[in-house]
Design an enzyme around this catalytic site. Structure first.
Site, PDB file in Angstrom:
ATOM      1  N   TYR A 105       1.385  -2.321   7.402  1.00 40.85           N
ATOM      2  CA  TYR A 105       1.262  -0.876   7.646  1.00 40.85           C
ATOM      3  C   TYR A 105       0.281  -0.324   6.622  1.00 40.85           C
ATOM      4  O   TYR A 105       0.366  -0.639   5.433  1.00 40.85           O
ATOM      5  CB  TYR A 105       2.621  -0.175   7.477  1.00 40.85           C
ATOM      6  N   GLU A 193      -3.330   6.674  10.511  1.00 38.73           N
ATOM      7  CA  GLU A 193      -2.370   5.588  10.320  1.00 38.73           C
ATOM      8  C   GLU A 193      -2.751   4.370  11.145  1.00 38.73           C
ATOM      9  O   GLU A 193      -3.117   4.506  12.307  1.00 38.73           O
ATOM     10  CB  GLU A 193      -0.995   6.108  10.754  1.00 38.73           C
TER      11      GLU A 193
END
Ligand code: GDP
Ligand code: MN
Length: 399
Positions: A105, A193
């Protein structure tokens, strides 16, 4: 405003980040054509991904791998028109399938408390970061970018190393982390993101294999207040997924947020709108919305606001609270009379108008037999009482 994944990928790709190519399609046939081209160009398979503005598409069955164009068409047939978190899928992204070795991530968000961009990374990619934050908060590395200089080299290395991205991956991870912050600043985004950022294995035409880091998913949320500076991004707004009420509110420049209650609120000024909601709650009611018609609103804005409120079937009563400053009370009163003449359904209305031209407003409202209130507290109480009366009548009729 949220961007679709395929638009977010374009922005990341344009900033030099490694993003696999992809094509958007709206029918299984188009997906088949796109898949055929990607496979002919050397892809080992394709992935078909629902393009909707919600996360968790993978879990919902909105991301499917396919080995042949026929498989891809079948997958598209399943994904198109399916509903993910209440949203109907109208388009898909077709991209070369990646052979994933590990998922990470990496994201940049606006940290309002720190007044800086916060870069977050985790070696636990693929799952929602909120879940990681809950269950293993230590598994997330957090670094604040410099307000003028962006994410400095040593900071980006700290993030990369914390993820275990060393050796041949370090330089790429640093470039990607810094790129996210650049994309964030350049586009006035609140969030950029990549989940997953993945190490993928790729096979070249000569059969040799190599592994590299790529952005397999991209999520970007833009700051709505900065959109006028980015007409090209505004043009990417997905009206398929926007609530028609929100579209109308935006076009009329009305600040409108749906809530769960039954008392529709029509107010000028954000602070007064908040106060009105508080007083409705204190009187024992629940607001159906936050609505600010803004300063200097004309009668047609008032009529539009009324339409928006009445479109919500939960609304049983409307509370109008206007403090006339630049906004003229008589103008609002005229708007209310006009709106009531055109309104789609009749609901009780309690009106409180004070300030500029309040006397004229009172006269117009009296002539049109509106229920008015002197103070805000009284207006809130009358609106809640009117709602209770309707609730009691409906309950009685049911018994
Ligand atoms: P999200 O669930 O909405 O976040 O959608 P993602 O694009 O992140 O996809 C969800 C998951 O599908 C990823 O975490 C991957 O595990 C998997 N996935 C996505 N693309 C590929 C791919 O090209 N190959 C493989 N093997 N898995 C993929
Ligand atoms: Mn994802």
């Amino acid at each position: 405003m949220k961007l679709q994944e395929f638009h977010a990928r374009e922005l990341l790709g344009a900033a030099g980040l490694p993003v696999p190519p992809g094509r958007v399609a709206t029918t299984p046939g188009e997906v088949g054509v796109a898949a055929r081209e990607l496979l002919a160009a050397g892809a080992q398979g394709v992935v078909v991904k629902a393009q909707v503005l919600v996360g968790g598409r993978g879990k919902a069955g909105g991301v499917k791998l396919a080995a042949t164009p026929e498989d891809a068409e079948r997958a598209a047939g399943q994904i198109l028109d399916m509903t993910i978190k209440g949203i109907v899928v109208r388009k898909v992204l077709v991209a070369p399938a990646s052979d994933i070795r590990h998922e990470y991530y990496l994201g940049a968000v606006l940290d309002r408390a720190a007044q800086r961009i916060l870069v977050m990374g985790s070696a636990e990619g693929g799952v929602e970061i909120e879940q990681v934050a809950r269950e293993k908060p230590d598994a997330i590395v957090r670094v604040h970018a410099h307000p003028h200089l962006g994410l400095l080299d040593f900071q980006a290395r700290e993030v990369a190393l914390a993820l275990g991205l060393t050796g041949p991956y370090l330089a790429d991870a640093v470039a990607i982390a810094q790129g996210l912050v650049r994309v964030m600043i350049a586009n006035d985004a609140d969030l950029v993101e990549v989940n997953p950022l993945a190490i993928v294995r790729e096979r070249a035409a000569d059969g040799s294999e190599r592994e590299r880091l790529v952005c397999l998913d991209a999520k970007i949320t833009l700051d709505d207040s900065a959109l006028p500076r980015h007409p090209d991004l505004e043009a990417r707004r997905d009206l398929d997924e926007e609530d028609p009420a929100d579209t109308e509110a935006r076009e009329q420049e009305i600040n409108f947020i749906h809530l769960d209650g039954s008392i529709g609120c029509l107010v000028n000024g954000a602070g007064l709108a908040m106060t009105t909601m508080d007083l409705v709650k204190r009187a024992g009611g629940e607001p159906a919305n936050f609505l600010d018609i803004g300063g200097g609103a004309k009668s047609d804005t008032v009529a539009a606001a009324m339409r928006l409120i009445l479109e919500d079937p939960k609304v049983q009563v409307i509370l109008v609270n206007i403090f006339g400053g630049i906004t003229r009370g008589d103008e609002v009163a005229r708007g209310l009379v006009e709106a009531r003449a055109q309104q789609s359904r009749a609901v009780p209305m309690v009106v409180r108008i004070v300030g500029t031209n309040a006397e004229e407003a009172q006269r117009i409202l009296r002539e049109a037999s509106f229920q008015t209130a002197e103070s805000l507290e009284a207006a809130a109480e009358q609106a809640v009482a009117a709602g209770r009366a309707i609730g009691a009548a409906a309950g009685g009729a049911g018994r």
